[in-house]
Each structure stands twice: as structure tokens, then as C-alpha cells.
Design a protein around this motif. Structure first.
Motif, PDB file in Angstrom:
ATOM      1  N   LEU A   1       0.841  -1.192   0.000  1.00  0.00           N
ATOM      2  CA  LEU A   1       0.000   0.000   0.000  1.00  0.00           C
ATOM      3  C   LEU A   1       0.880   1.248   0.000  1.00  0.00           C
ATOM      4  O   LEU A   1       1.216   1.794   1.028  1.00  0.00           O
ATOM      5  CB  LEU A   1      -0.930  -0.007   1.218  1.00  0.00           C
ATOM      6  CG  LEU A   1      -1.952  -1.128   1.243  1.00  0.00           C
ATOM      7  CD1 LEU A   1      -2.730  -1.112   2.551  1.00  0.00           C
ATOM      8  CD2 LEU A   1      -2.906  -1.029   0.067  1.00  0.00           C
ATOM      9  N   ILE A   2       1.219   1.675  -1.204  1.00  0.00           N
ATOM     10  CA  ILE A   2       2.074   2.852  -1.360  1.00  0.00           C
ATOM     11  C   ILE A   2       1.232   4.119  -1.197  1.00  0.00           C
ATOM     12  O   ILE A   2       0.010   4.059  -1.327  1.00  0.00           O
ATOM     13  CB  ILE A   2       2.782   2.832  -2.732  1.00  0.00           C
ATOM     14  CG1 ILE A   2       1.748   2.794  -3.870  1.00  0.00           C
ATOM     15  CG2 ILE A   2       3.716   1.639  -2.844  1.00  0.00           C
ATOM     16  CD1 ILE A   2       2.335   2.912  -5.248  1.00  0.00           C
ATOM     17  N   PRO A   3       1.849   5.256  -0.905  1.00  0.00           N
ATOM     18  CA  PRO A   3       1.087   6.500  -0.769  1.00  0.00           C
ATOM     19  C   PRO A   3       0.220   6.769  -1.993  1.00  0.00           C
ATOM     20  O   PRO A   3       0.645   6.587  -3.133  1.00  0.00           O
ATOM     21  CB  PRO A   3       2.179   7.566  -0.618  1.00  0.00           C
ATOM     22  CG  PRO A   3       3.322   6.826  -0.007  1.00  0.00           C
ATOM     23  CD  PRO A   3       3.272   5.450  -0.631  1.00  0.00           C
ATOM     24  N   GLY A   4      -1.002   7.164  -1.754  1.00  0.00           N
ATOM     25  CA  GLY A   4      -1.942   7.440  -2.830  1.00  0.00           C
ATOM     26  C   GLY A   4      -2.771   6.255  -3.259  1.00  0.00           C
ATOM     27  O   GLY A   4      -3.700   6.394  -4.045  1.00  0.00           O
ATOM     28  N   ARG A   5      -2.450   5.078  -2.768  1.00  0.00           N
ATOM     29  CA  ARG A   5      -3.188   3.861  -3.117  1.00  0.00           C
ATOM     30  C   ARG A   5      -4.520   3.853  -2.376  1.00  0.00           C
ATOM     31  O   ARG A   5      -4.604   4.269  -1.226  1.00  0.00           O
ATOM     32  CB  ARG A   5      -2.354   2.649  -2.707  1.00  0.00           C
ATOM     33  CG  ARG A   5      -2.861   1.324  -3.170  1.00  0.00           C
ATOM     34  CD  ARG A   5      -2.304   1.022  -4.560  1.00  0.00           C
ATOM     35  NE  ARG A   5      -2.829  -0.230  -5.045  1.00  0.00           N
ATOM     36  CZ  ARG A   5      -2.135  -1.342  -5.128  1.00  0.00           C
ATOM     37  NH1 ARG A   5      -0.879  -1.360  -4.749  1.00  0.00           N
ATOM     38  NH2 ARG A   5      -2.685  -2.430  -5.590  1.00  0.00           N
ATOM     39  N   LEU A   6      -5.558   3.357  -3.029  1.00  0.00           N
ATOM     40  CA  LEU A   6      -6.870   3.293  -2.402  1.00  0.00           C
ATOM     41  C   LEU A   6      -7.092   1.921  -1.777  1.00  0.00           C
ATOM     42  O   LEU A   6      -6.647   0.910  -2.311  1.00  0.00           O
ATOM     43  CB  LEU A   6      -7.970   3.570  -3.422  1.00  0.00           C
ATOM     44  CG  LEU A   6      -7.954   4.957  -4.050  1.00  0.00           C
ATOM     45  CD1 LEU A   6      -9.049   5.064  -5.099  1.00  0.00           C
ATOM     46  CD2 LEU A   6      -8.114   6.024  -2.995  1.00  0.00           C
ATOM     47  N   MET A   7      -7.789   1.914  -0.664  1.00  0.00           N
ATOM     48  CA  MET A   7      -8.089   0.667   0.028  1.00  0.00           C
ATOM     49  C   MET A   7      -9.543   0.744   0.467  1.00  0.00           C
ATOM     50  O   MET A   7      -9.976   1.742   1.055  1.00  0.00           O
ATOM     51  CB  MET A   7      -7.188   0.522   1.255  1.00  0.00           C
ATOM     52  CG  MET A   7      -7.493  -0.693   2.082  1.00  0.00           C
ATOM     53  SD  MET A   7      -6.416  -0.866   3.515  1.00  0.00           S
ATOM     54  CE  MET A   7      -6.937   0.496   4.525  1.00  0.00           C
ATOM     55  N   LEU A   8     -10.300  -0.285   0.187  1.00  0.00           N
ATOM     56  CA  LEU A   8     -11.702  -0.342   0.573  1.00  0.00           C
ATOM     57  C   LEU A   8     -11.803  -1.083   1.907  1.00  0.00           C
ATOM     58  O   LEU A   8     -11.409  -2.240   2.011  1.00  0.00           O
ATOM     59  CB  LEU A   8     -12.495  -1.075  -0.510  1.00  0.00           C
ATOM     60  CG  LEU A   8     -13.997  -1.137  -0.335  1.00  0.00           C
ATOM     61  CD1 LEU A   8     -14.597   0.261  -0.318  1.00  0.00           C
ATOM     62  CD2 LEU A   8     -14.605  -1.945  -1.473  1.00  0.00           C
ATOM     63  N   VAL A   9     -12.289  -0.416   2.928  1.00  0.00           N
ATOM     64  CA  VAL A   9     -12.382  -1.003   4.262  1.00  0.00           C
ATOM     65  C   VAL A   9     -13.638  -1.862   4.351  1.00  0.00           C
ATOM     66  O   VAL A   9     -14.720  -1.436   3.945  1.00  0.00           O
ATOM     67  CB  VAL A   9     -12.401   0.103   5.338  1.00  0.00           C
ATOM     68  CG1 VAL A   9     -12.570  -0.480   6.719  1.00  0.00           C
ATOM     69  CG2 VAL A   9     -11.134   0.932   5.258  1.00  0.00           C
ATOM     70  N   ARG A  10     -13.480  -3.066   4.879  1.00  0.00           N
ATOM     71  CA  ARG A  10     -14.638  -3.946   5.027  1.00  0.00           C
ATOM     72  C   ARG A  10     -15.036  -4.174   6.474  1.00  0.00           C
ATOM     73  O   ARG A  10     -16.115  -4.660   6.764  1.00  0.00           O
ATOM     74  CB  ARG A  10     -14.402  -5.267   4.325  1.00  0.00           C
ATOM     75  CG  ARG A  10     -13.340  -6.114   4.969  1.00  0.00           C
ATOM     76  CD  ARG A  10     -13.258  -7.491   4.300  1.00  0.00           C
ATOM     77  NE  ARG A  10     -12.208  -8.260   4.907  1.00  0.00           N
ATOM     78  CZ  ARG A  10     -11.060  -8.549   4.333  1.00  0.00           C
ATOM     79  NH1 ARG A  10     -10.822  -8.145   3.107  1.00  0.00           N
ATOM     80  NH2 ARG A  10     -10.143  -9.240   4.953  1.00  0.00           N
ATOM     81  N   ASP A  11     -14.143  -3.835   7.407  1.00  0.00           N
ATOM     82  CA  ASP A  11     -14.455  -4.037   8.813  1.00  0.00           C
ATOM     83  C   ASP A  11     -13.446  -3.247   9.644  1.00  0.00           C
ATOM     84  O   ASP A  11     -12.479  -2.722   9.111  1.00  0.00           O
ATOM     85  CB  ASP A  11     -14.375  -5.520   9.165  1.00  0.00           C
ATOM     86  CG  ASP A  11     -15.145  -5.859  10.439  1.00  0.00           C
ATOM     87  OD1 ASP A  11     -15.695  -4.940  11.075  1.00  0.00           O
ATOM     88  OD2 ASP A  11     -15.194  -7.042  10.802  1.00  0.00           O
ATOM     89  N   HIS A  12     -13.691  -3.180  10.911  1.00  0.00           N
ATOM     90  CA  HIS A  12     -12.743  -2.562  11.830  1.00  0.00           C
ATOM     91  C   HIS A  12     -12.934  -3.171  13.215  1.00  0.00           C
ATOM     92  O   HIS A  12     -13.957  -3.785  13.492  1.00  0.00           O
ATOM     93  CB  HIS A  12     -12.898  -1.043  11.875  1.00  0.00           C
ATOM     94  CG  HIS A  12     -14.210  -0.584  12.464  1.00  0.00           C
ATOM     95  ND1 HIS A  12     -15.348  -0.450  11.710  1.00  0.00           N
ATOM     96  CD2 HIS A  12     -14.546  -0.251  13.723  1.00  0.00           C
ATOM     97  CE1 HIS A  12     -16.334  -0.048  12.488  1.00  0.00           C
ATOM     98  NE2 HIS A  12     -15.878   0.077  13.710  1.00  0.00           N
TER      99      HIS A  12
END
Length: 87
Positions: A37-48
Motif C-alpha cells: 500500500l504505497i502512498p496514494g493507493r486506495l483501500m476499501l475497508v470492510r471491517d474494523h
């Protein structure tokens, strides 16, 4: 949100809901959790993890299953949009 009361943090969201908003899109900086996960990369959160619950990590370690707080329909829409955009 840090160092602010929950009332202060929630007020804009409650106002948006009062004005008719039906969905809320939040962003955050989650860097450093994975080398890919490099800077600017998007990540979709599914839980926390609910850190405000005492010993919250114990349920996760036992394989506790609970419903996601995030809309599966909206997550799928964002995922599909990412694929369409080549992200």
C-alpha cells in the motif's frame, strides 16, 4: 475528530442526515499497514475492530463473526468503479 467531543464530531453528520443525505463516505490515512500500500493507493475497508469495547481483540482471535458496519452494496459499487478506472 481527535480531542473533540462526540457531539462536535457527530454534528455535521447529523445535519447532513437531517438535510436528506442517505450515505456517508469517509476517508482516512491507513499507511504503513502493508508494504504493497504505497502512498496514494486506495483501500476499501470492510471491517474494523471496536477498540472502545473492553478486550475487543479477544473476539477477533476466537474467530468471532459479526456483521460488517459497512454497506455491502456501496462497497461493491466502489469496488466496481475502481476496476473500471483501473485502480
Amino acid at each position: 475528530y481527535e480531542c473533540q467531543s462526540w457531539r462536535t464530531v457527530a454534528a455535521p453528520i447529523q445535519t447532513a442526515q437531517f438535510l436528506g443525505a442517505r450515505a456517508l463516505l469517509l476517508t482516512n490515512a491507513a499507511g504503513g499497514i502493508h508494504d504493497a500500500l504505497i502512498p496514494g493507493r486506495l483501500m476499501l475497508v470492510r471491517d474494523h475492530i471496536e477498540w472502545n469495547r473492553p478486550y475487543c481483540w479477544q473476539g477477533v482471535m476466537r474467530g468471532e463473526v459479526r456483521p460488517s458496519p459497512y454497506s455491502p452494496r456501496l462497497r461493491q459499487l466502489f469496488y466496481d468503479a475502481g476496476l473500471t478506472l483501473g485502480l
